[in-house]
Every structure is written in C-alpha cells, then in structure tokens.
Design a protein around this motif. Structure first.
Motif, mmCIF file in Angstrom:
data_model
loop_
_atom_site.group_PDB
_atom_site.id
_atom_site.type_symbol
_atom_site.label_atom_id
_atom_site.label_comp_id
_atom_site.label_asym_id
_atom_site.label_seq_id
_atom_site.Cartn_x
_atom_site.Cartn_y
_atom_site.Cartn_z
ATOM 1 N N VAL A 1 0.844 -1.200 0.000
ATOM 2 C CA VAL A 1 0.000 0.000 0.000
ATOM 3 C C VAL A 1 0.878 1.248 0.000
ATOM 4 C CG1 VAL A 1 -1.652 1.331 1.380
ATOM 5 C CG2 VAL A 1 -2.004 -1.123 1.035
ATOM 6 N N LYS A 2 1.933 1.237 0.831
ATOM 7 C CA LYS A 2 2.848 2.381 0.884
ATOM 8 C C LYS A 2 3.501 2.592 -0.473
ATOM 9 C CE LYS A 2 6.976 4.125 3.245
ATOM 10 N NZ LYS A 2 7.622 4.614 2.042
ATOM 11 N N ASP A 3 3.958 1.475 -1.105
ATOM 12 C CA ASP A 3 4.575 1.568 -2.436
ATOM 13 C C ASP A 3 3.587 2.136 -3.459
ATOM 14 O OD1 ASP A 3 6.933 0.558 -1.412
ATOM 15 O OD2 ASP A 3 6.644 -1.472 -2.225
ATOM 16 N N LEU A 4 2.345 1.683 -3.412
ATOM 17 C CA LEU A 4 1.322 2.183 -4.338
ATOM 18 C C LEU A 4 1.061 3.671 -4.112
ATOM 19 C CD1 LEU A 4 -1.265 -0.764 -4.341
ATOM 20 C CD2 LEU A 4 0.147 0.000 -6.253
ATOM 21 N N LEU A 5 0.974 4.073 -2.853
ATOM 22 C CA LEU A 5 0.748 5.490 -2.545
ATOM 23 C C LEU A 5 1.929 6.352 -2.975
ATOM 24 C CD1 LEU A 5 -1.024 5.235 0.932
ATOM 25 C CD2 LEU A 5 -2.072 5.784 -1.280
ATOM 26 N N ASP A 6 3.149 5.827 -2.747
ATOM 27 C CA ASP A 6 4.356 6.547 -3.186
ATOM 28 C C ASP A 6 4.358 6.691 -4.705
ATOM 29 O OD1 ASP A 6 5.231 6.782 -0.598
ATOM 30 O OD2 ASP A 6 6.757 5.196 -0.733
ATOM 31 N N ASP A 7 4.024 5.606 -5.407
ATOM 32 C CA ASP A 7 3.975 5.623 -6.869
ATOM 33 C C ASP A 7 2.912 6.610 -7.358
ATOM 34 O OD1 ASP A 7 4.807 4.710 -9.439
ATOM 35 O OD2 ASP A 7 2.979 3.469 -9.541
ATOM 36 N N LEU A 8 1.757 6.615 -6.687
ATOM 37 C CA LEU A 8 0.690 7.550 -7.031
ATOM 38 C C LEU A 8 1.170 8.992 -6.857
ATOM 39 C CD1 LEU A 8 -2.237 8.283 -7.744
ATOM 40 C CD2 LEU A 8 -2.801 7.974 -5.321
ATOM 41 N N ALA A 9 1.843 9.267 -5.746
ATOM 42 C CA ALA A 9 2.347 10.626 -5.477
ATOM 43 C C ALA A 9 3.352 11.045 -6.555
ATOM 44 C CB ALA A 9 2.974 10.691 -4.090
ATOM 45 N N LYS A 10 4.251 10.120 -6.926
ATOM 46 C CA LYS A 10 5.238 10.427 -7.968
ATOM 47 C C LYS A 10 4.545 10.694 -9.297
ATOM 48 C CE LYS A 10 9.091 7.768 -6.057
ATOM 49 N NZ LYS A 10 9.932 6.575 -6.241
ATOM 50 N N THR A 11 3.546 9.895 -9.616
ATOM 51 C CA THR A 11 2.816 10.069 -10.878
ATOM 52 C C THR A 11 2.063 11.392 -10.880
ATOM 53 O OG1 THR A 11 2.592 7.662 -11.054
ATOM 54 C CG2 THR A 11 1.148 8.991 -12.441
ATOM 55 N N GLU A 12 1.435 11.739 -9.749
ATOM 56 C CA GLU A 12 0.735 13.023 -9.662
ATOM 57 C C GLU A 12 1.704 14.192 -9.809
ATOM 58 O OE1 GLU A 12 -1.278 12.524 -5.906
ATOM 59 O OE2 GLU A 12 -3.164 11.964 -6.877
ATOM 60 N N LYS A 13 2.877 14.058 -9.209
ATOM 61 C CA LYS A 13 3.891 15.109 -9.309
ATOM 62 C C LYS A 13 4.350 15.245 -10.766
ATOM 63 C CE LYS A 13 8.258 16.608 -7.280
ATOM 64 N NZ LYS A 13 9.320 16.298 -6.330
ATOM 65 N N ALA A 14 4.580 14.111 -11.426
ATOM 66 C CA ALA A 14 4.994 14.133 -12.829
ATOM 67 C C ALA A 14 3.895 14.743 -13.700
ATOM 68 C CB ALA A 14 5.321 12.717 -13.311
ATOM 69 N N HIS A 15 2.635 14.423 -13.367
ATOM 70 C CA HIS A 15 1.506 14.972 -14.113
ATOM 71 C C HIS A 15 1.440 16.485 -13.957
ATOM 72 C CE1 HIS A 15 -2.841 15.931 -14.693
ATOM 73 N NE2 HIS A 15 -2.621 15.231 -15.786
ATOM 74 N N THR A 16 1.628 16.974 -12.756
ATOM 75 C CA THR A 16 1.633 18.415 -12.501
ATOM 76 C C THR A 16 2.760 19.081 -13.289
ATOM 77 O OG1 THR A 16 0.704 18.076 -10.302
ATOM 78 C CG2 THR A 16 1.815 20.168 -10.688
ATOM 79 N N LYS A 17 3.911 18.420 -13.285
ATOM 80 C CA LYS A 17 5.067 18.954 -14.002
ATOM 81 C C LYS A 17 4.785 19.022 -15.509
ATOM 82 C CE LYS A 17 10.071 18.403 -13.967
ATOM 83 N NZ LYS A 17 11.184 17.600 -13.471
ATOM 84 N N THR A 18 4.157 17.963 -16.063
ATOM 85 C CA THR A 18 3.851 17.980 -17.494
ATOM 86 C C THR A 18 2.762 18.998 -17.816
ATOM 87 O OG1 THR A 18 2.298 16.120 -17.299
ATOM 88 C CG2 THR A 18 4.568 15.599 -17.935
ATOM 89 N N GLU A 19 1.824 19.226 -16.886
ATOM 90 C CA GLU A 19 0.809 20.262 -17.117
ATOM 91 C C GLU A 19 1.477 21.626 -17.237
ATOM 92 O OE1 GLU A 19 -1.938 19.703 -13.844
ATOM 93 O OE2 GLU A 19 -3.411 18.786 -15.175
ATOM 94 N N LYS A 20 2.448 21.878 -16.365
ATOM 95 C CA LYS A 20 3.187 23.141 -16.426
ATOM 96 C C LYS A 20 3.959 23.231 -17.742
ATOM 97 C CE LYS A 20 3.722 23.819 -11.443
ATOM 98 N NZ LYS A 20 4.667 23.845 -10.318
ATOM 99 N N ALA A 21 4.560 22.107 -18.159
ATOM 100 C CA ALA A 21 5.320 22.091 -19.414
ATOM 101 C C ALA A 21 4.397 22.331 -20.611
ATOM 102 C CB ALA A 21 6.060 20.762 -19.574
ATOM 103 N N VAL A 22 3.196 21.753 -20.571
ATOM 104 C CA VAL A 22 2.213 21.969 -21.644
ATOM 105 C C VAL A 22 1.831 23.445 -21.693
ATOM 106 C CG1 VAL A 22 -0.188 21.525 -22.331
ATOM 107 C CG2 VAL A 22 1.295 19.619 -21.713
ATOM 108 N N HIS A 23 1.563 24.036 -20.544
ATOM 109 C CA HIS A 23 1.200 25.457 -20.476
ATOM 110 C C HIS A 23 2.335 26.321 -21.037
ATOM 111 C CE1 HIS A 23 -0.829 29.031 -19.091
ATOM 112 N NE2 HIS A 23 0.249 29.397 -18.433
ATOM 113 N N LYS A 24 3.559 25.993 -20.661
ATOM 114 C CA LYS A 24 4.727 26.734 -21.142
ATOM 115 C C LYS A 24 4.863 26.571 -22.657
ATOM 116 C CE LYS A 24 9.638 27.359 -20.120
ATOM 117 N NZ LYS A 24 10.767 26.909 -19.317
ATOM 118 N N ALA A 25 4.653 25.351 -23.159
ATOM 119 C CA ALA A 25 4.740 25.090 -24.598
ATOM 120 C C ALA A 25 3.640 25.842 -25.354
ATOM 121 C CB ALA A 25 4.654 23.598 -24.867
ATOM 122 N N GLU A 26 2.440 25.893 -24.779
ATOM 123 C CA GLU A 26 1.338 26.634 -25.409
ATOM 124 C C GLU A 26 1.678 28.120 -25.495
ATOM 125 O OE1 GLU A 26 -2.432 23.796 -24.081
ATOM 126 O OE2 GLU A 26 -1.905 25.521 -22.837
#
Length: 129
Positions: A29-54
């Motif tokens: 469960v801890k590993d899944l939550l950690d993975d989820l947090a990393k994925t959410e962080k990466a998603h936020t980062k890509t959203e910022k990159a998309v906004h910057k690219a736009e």
C-alpha cells in the motif's frame, strides 16, 4: 462439530504469518501510494510544461504573423520601387529621344540659318543700299 485446538506453537506461527502478511500488505500500500504521489507530481510537471509550450507556441505564432506582415509590406514597397524604376527608365528614354530630336532640329535650323545668312549676304552685296 469437531473442534480442533491448536497448539501454542501453531498459534504463534499463525500470528507470525498474519503479522508478516499484514506488514507486506502495508508495504505494498505504501509503495502504491508513493507511486501515485510520484505520478501526480509528474503529471503536474507535465501540465506546467504543456502550459509553457502553449505560451511559446502563441508567441512564435505572433512573431511569425509579424514577420509575414513585414514581408508583405517589404514586397509591396519593392513592387512600388520596381514600378518607379520602370517609370523612371521610360522617362529617361523619352528625354533622350527628345534631346536627340532637338539636337537634330538645331542642326536643321543651323543649316537653314546659315543658308539664310548667305542669301542675305548675297543680296546685300548685289543690292547695296
């Protein structure tokens, strides 16, 4: 019903196995939550990159439009300059033809004037006053 009693050793083993399973599940469960947090962080980062690219795309499009306008203006100014050049060349040719015609007229008139002067001299000599 038949009741079976477990020996204290068996009970301890079952408890140990359950604790081990519980620990492994907690780890999963801890590993899944950690993975989820990393994925959410990466998603936020890509959203910022998309906004910057736009934003970069919008800026590039604006710059390209400005360049197109400048190119069109330059092409228009070039067309005007070419037209003026052709007009000036035609004017020059006309002026040259006029100059040649006037030079010819001068020569013709000089010849006529010289002939008239000779005639006048001849008449003056033959008819003195």
């Amino acid at each position: 019903m038949i009741e079976q009693t477990l020996s204290p050793k068996s009970v301890k083993k079952v408890e140990k196995d359950l604790a081990k399973e519980e620990k492994m599940e907690a780890s999963r469960v801890k590993d899944l939550l950690d993975d989820l947090a990393k994925t959410e962080k990466a998603h936020t980062k890509t959203e910022k990159a998309v906004h910057k690219a736009e934003n970069a795309l919008a800026k590039a499009e604006k710059k390209e439009l400005k360049a197109v306008k400048a190119a069109n203006k330059a092409a228009h100014e070039h067309d005007i300059a070419v037209a003026k050049l052709h007009s000036t060349e035609q004017d020059e040719q006309l002026k040259k033809r006029q100059n040649v015609k006037l030079a010819q007229d001068i020569e013709v008139k000089k010849v006529k004037a010289e002939a008239a002067l000779k005639d006048q001299e001849i008449h003056s000599v033959s008819h003195p006053r």
